[in-house]
Design an enzyme around this catalytic site. Structure first.
Site, PDB file in Angstrom:
ATOM      1  CG  ASP A 233       5.713  -0.333  -2.846  1.00  0.00           C
ATOM      2  OD1 ASP A 233       5.233   0.790  -3.068  1.00  0.00           O
ATOM      3  OD2 ASP A 233       6.620  -0.828  -3.542  1.00  0.00           O
TER       4      ASP A 233
ATOM      5  CG  ASP B  34       3.916   4.477  -4.450  1.00  0.00           C
ATOM      6  OD1 ASP B  34       4.671   5.191  -3.768  1.00  0.00           O
ATOM      7  OD2 ASP B  34       4.303   3.833  -5.440  1.00  0.00           O
ATOM      8  CD  GLU B  35       8.203   3.093   0.081  1.00  0.00           C
ATOM      9  OE1 GLU B  35       9.100   2.450   0.648  1.00  0.00           O
ATOM     10  OE2 GLU B  35       8.417   3.902  -0.861  1.00  0.00           O
TER      11      GLU B  35
END
Length: 276
Positions: free
Chosen positions: A117, A208-209
């Site tokens: 993350d 973003d993950e």
């Protein structure tokens, strides 16, 4: 003496009704939940401000309806529980035990999953683009809604999915930066190229993950999951100037659930299985 009196009152259920009512304490929303970087935030202050600024709105009315529904549901469950006989409880316990045994036989702890993350991704990208924002409380979004906030802003209780006008009340010096998905996609693509070197079939959960199965790369390179995670984070920082955190588990769910435990400026790695 005062402390003893207070403790006795609590134990006996004798509540002091002369205390000033605090309706915001029962008003629980996503805005008042803790998030990475929010350690030390005055939670009651945040609750009170969110309550005061939401009162009378459609959102507020909906939250009250949800709260009333949940209280009713809990009361019904308690009533049903009170009617259970020892025989009922014993029977349900046997059913639960059988189910646990079934799940144990199917459990696979042979894989090593990494949940990655990016830290305050949108805000971090904006700071890279404009270094003058560094160290200042900043949020990406506007007065209607915030997409994310940097760690300086989170110390005031500001967080993602919070209306900007509430965030301004919590942090009057908050700086707003408009959303720029083209910019975020550019940096996301760079991170994904790094992920592919560890797992060509990685699963992207968002910009973003991501989830990576690093079982094979750990064996091929004779490295532990912690070493792989550290190397990946270092590589991402070198390629983008951005930081990320990583959670490790024997499946995606464990890696994801454990991840919040490590989110202290991306400096810790938590592993929960015996395989390296």
């Amino acid at each position: 003496m005062e402390k003893e009196k207070s403790e006795k009152s609590i134990c006996s259920g004798d509540i002091d009704h002369t205390e000033t009512p605090r309706p915001w304490q029962s008003f629980h929303t996503v805005y008042t939940n803790a998030k990475a970087g929010m350690d030390g935030v005055d939670k009651e202050k945040v609750q009170r401000i969110v309550y005061d600024m939401s009162k009378g709105s459609k959102y507020f009315e909906n939250e009250e309806r949800k709260e009333a529904f949940m209280r009713q549901k809990i009361d019904n469950m308690r009533a049903q529980c009170a009617k259970l006989t020892p025989t009922d409880i014993s029977q349900y316990q046997k059913v639960a035990d059988r189910r646990i045994l079934e799940l144990e036989t199917k459990r696979d702890l042979s894989r090593i999953w990494l949940h990655v993350d990016m830290d305050a991704f949108y805000a971090a990208v904006e700071t890279l683009s404009n270094p003058s924002l560094k160290g200042k409380p900043m949020a990406v979004g506007g007065m209607s809604m915030i997409s994310t906030a940097n760690y300086e802003a989170r110390r005031f209780g500001v967080r993602a999915a919070m209306p900007g006008f509430i965030a301004c009340k919590l942090c009057p010096e908050l700086i707003f930066v408009p959303v720029d998905f083209k910019k975020y996609t550019y940096y996301s693509d760079i991170t994904r190229k790094v992920f592919q070197t560890y797992d060509p079939n990685f699963m992207a959960a968002s910009l973003d993950e991501a989830y990576l199965d690093i079982t094979d790369v750990c064996k091929e390179r004779s490295m532990t999951s912690g070493e792989i995670a550290k190397e990946l984070r270092t590589t991402i920082f070198e390629e983008t100037g951005l930081t990320c955190s990583a959670g490790v588990g024997s499946n995606r769910l464990l890696a994801k659930v454990l991840h919040p435990i490590l989110l202290i400026l991306s400096s810790y790695l938590f592993c929960i299985f015996s395989t390296p």
